[in-house]
Design an enzyme around this catalytic site. Structure first.
Site, PDB file in Angstrom:
ATOM      1  N   SER A 150       1.752   4.434  -3.490  1.00  0.00           N
ATOM      2  CA  SER A 150       2.807   3.286  -2.730  1.00  0.00           C
ATOM      3  C   SER A 150       2.975   2.526  -3.699  1.00  0.00           C
ATOM      4  O   SER A 150       2.888   2.084  -3.869  1.00  0.00           O
ATOM      5  CB  SER A 150       1.524   3.370  -1.729  1.00  0.00           C
ATOM      6  OG  SER A 150       2.551   1.921  -0.503  1.00  0.00           O
ATOM      7  N   TYR A 163      -6.166  -0.315   0.889  1.00  0.00           N
ATOM      8  CA  TYR A 163      -5.242   1.022   0.464  1.00  0.00           C
ATOM      9  C   TYR A 163      -3.867   0.396  -0.592  1.00  0.00           C
ATOM     10  O   TYR A 163      -3.851   1.557  -2.082  1.00  0.00           O
ATOM     11  CB  TYR A 163      -4.487   0.398   1.596  1.00  0.00           C
ATOM     12  CG  TYR A 163      -3.286   0.976   1.968  1.00  0.00           C
ATOM     13  CD1 TYR A 163      -3.359   2.743   1.935  1.00  0.00           C
ATOM     14  CD2 TYR A 163      -1.880   1.021   2.022  1.00  0.00           C
ATOM     15  CE1 TYR A 163      -2.387   3.478   2.362  1.00  0.00           C
ATOM     16  CE2 TYR A 163      -0.858   1.738   1.679  1.00  0.00           C
ATOM     17  CZ  TYR A 163      -0.948   3.266   1.654  1.00  0.00           C
ATOM     18  OH  TYR A 163      -0.111   3.987   1.673  1.00  0.00           O
TER      19      TYR A 163
END
Length: 269
Positions: A150, A163
């Site tokens: 990501s 995350y």
């Protein structure tokens, strides 16, 4: 001379292939000729993707797996080899954040939330890649691994530090494993998406979504198929001299001076 992306004769494992980006990756692999092991935590979703592939003339088997289970990597590899004969490609697409842990500032993050996010986004990736590499080595013909990271792993990730840290770990894991196993003919790369609209994407209010979209040079969010195209490229022989790299599929978002500032309800990447 036409350029063809062909995975004919190869077997691919796609973790998280029951929906969204994972399902798109599985279909791209199958369209290119690969037999696909569709791995998901819900059997109905895995079966739906596998059936769609078979309905289009491809070969696919569904595999039910709880990726939080430390034994899942071994079972996925064993089931794939038993059903499809070998493994040539691994794509680790499963992951997530907001659906499991609320967005909050770092000092509010509990230990169990940190651990869960890392299990979902990094630990299972390590375990499944480890088992797949063991199979690659025993088969003796190399292989290709593509992780889904990501842009949260290459930029700051306010209100989602666990995350961001986990996705940054995937970027580092990609480089290290590519370096270590390059001599064995094993390529390892990462695709890092920006804002992609999928069933698991955090809903965003209209005004905030417009602000976010306007911060992207291409002035739109991406879709699962566009990420799958990048994964297919890196898994194919078109990328045969590419390893250890992270390909940003973000509409140019990381080319700008900065994304949106932190807020109480951030939009994840």
């Amino acid at each position: 001379m036409a350029v063809e992306v062909s995975l004919t004769g190869r077997v691919a494992v796609v973790a998280g292939a029951g929906r969204g980006i994972g399902a798109a990756v599985a279909r791209r692999f199958a369209d290119a000729g690969a037999a696909v092991a569709v791995v998901d935590s819900r059997l109905d979703r895995a079966e739906a993707t596998a059936e769609a592939i078979r309905a289009s003339g491809g070969t696919s088997v569904p595999i039910l797996a709880d990726l939080l289970d430390a034994r899942s990597g071994t079972r996925i590899v064993t089931d794939t080899v038993r059903n499809l004969g070998r493994i040539d490609i691994l794509a680790t697409v499963a992951g997530g954040s907001w659906a499991y842990v609320p967005y909050r500032r770092m000092h509010e993050v509990a230990d169990d939330e940190w651990e869960l996010i890392h299990q979902l986004n990094l630990t299972y990736v390590f375990r499944l890649a480890r088992e797949t590499i063991r199979t690659f080595l025993s088969q003796g013909h190399g292989g290709a691994i593509v992780h889904i990271g990501s842009i949260a792993g290459v930029l700051s990730s306010p209100s989602a530090v666990a995350y961001g840290a986990a996705k940054a770990g995937i970027v580092s894991l990609t480089r290290s494993v590519a370096h270590e196993y390059g001599p064995d003919g094993i390529r390892v790369n990462c695709v890092a998406p920006g804002r992609i609209e999928t069933p698991a994407t955090t809903p965003a209010a209209g005004e905030r979504m417009a602000d976010f979209t306007n911060s992207i040079p291409l002035r739109r969010t991406g879709n699962a198929g566009e990420v799958a195209d990048a994964v297919l490229f890196l898994a194919s022989d078109l990328a045969r001299y590419i390893t250890g790299q992270t390909l940003l599929v973000d509409g140019g978002a990381t080319a700008t001076p900065g994304l949106l500032p932190a807020s109480d309800t951030p939009t994840p990447c």
